[in-house]
Design an enzyme around this catalytic site. Structure first.
Site: not given
Length: 212
Positions: A138, A120
């Protein structure tokens, strides 16, 4: 959800916010990388409060190394998991100085090899600092993608891969920011603000909230 609906959703996001930005404060790719490492399980606001005084004078990996671990740890102590994050940041700075001449690498593989950098974080840096059409999923993007029907998936990687496939190409670069902001302020976890949502008529969520 069909292609026409998805296209209209992102067209509306763009119309409402033509040039979306991360809410993390930074001046260069290095500062962004550090801010994103620190933002794991923390809010952007809390990270900005901690990094603002640091970033005002520390612009490079060598600058952070010159602070030393103890001073940097103290400077970010208001952020969750600050001791572990401080160690990761200092190790990352060492690698950047020794292997990359202080520059932030521009490949996923190199970024993910840095301490404290996962998929991420790498995606955020590649997208925001270097303009690559990546999708950093997320909790907000995961929730919005599943709840609206834009790109349902069982885990973050599945949602990431699906979004890359179904988001119209002309919107892909900014899609990550639009989805995060939508999840942060409108399609919130406990009680989505459906009456204030500009894609409510296109969203496939069955339990939409009513005006209070």
């Amino acid at each position: 959800m069909n292609k026409q609906k998805r296209t209209e959703i992102f067209a509306r996001f763009q119309a409402a916010n033509p040039d979306p930005k991360t809410e993390l404060l930074y001046e260069n790719p290095f500062q962004l990388l550090i801010a994103v490492i620190l933002s794991a399980q923390a809010t952007d606001k809390s990270v900005n409060i901690a990094t603002r005084p640091i970033f005002s004078t520390r612009k490079t990996a060598q600058d952070i190394l010159d602070m030393g671990l103890d001073d940097f740890t103290q400077a970010i102590r208001s952020i969750g998991l600050y001791k572990t994050k401080a160690k990761n940041v200092l190790k990352t700075c060492e690698i950047l100085v020794n292997q990359y001449n202080g520059e932030v690498p521009q490949t996923r593989e190199a970024l993910e090899a840095l301490p404290g950098v996962g998929r991420k974080t790498a995606n955020v840096v590649l997208n925001t600092a270097f303009g690559q059409a990546t999708m950093a999923v997320d909790t907000h993007i995961f929730r919005v993608s599943n709840r609206t029907g834009i790109a349902p998936g069982k885990n973050v990687l599945e949602v990431e891969q699906k979004l890359l496939k179904v988001v119209p190409k002309e919107y892909l670069l900014n899609a990550h920011h639009w989805l995060i902001l939508h999840g942060r302020y409108i399609c919130v976890a406990r009680k989505p603000k459906c009456p204030h949502c500009n894609i409510s008529d296109l969203c496939e969520y069955k339990d939409k909230t009513k005006p209070s």
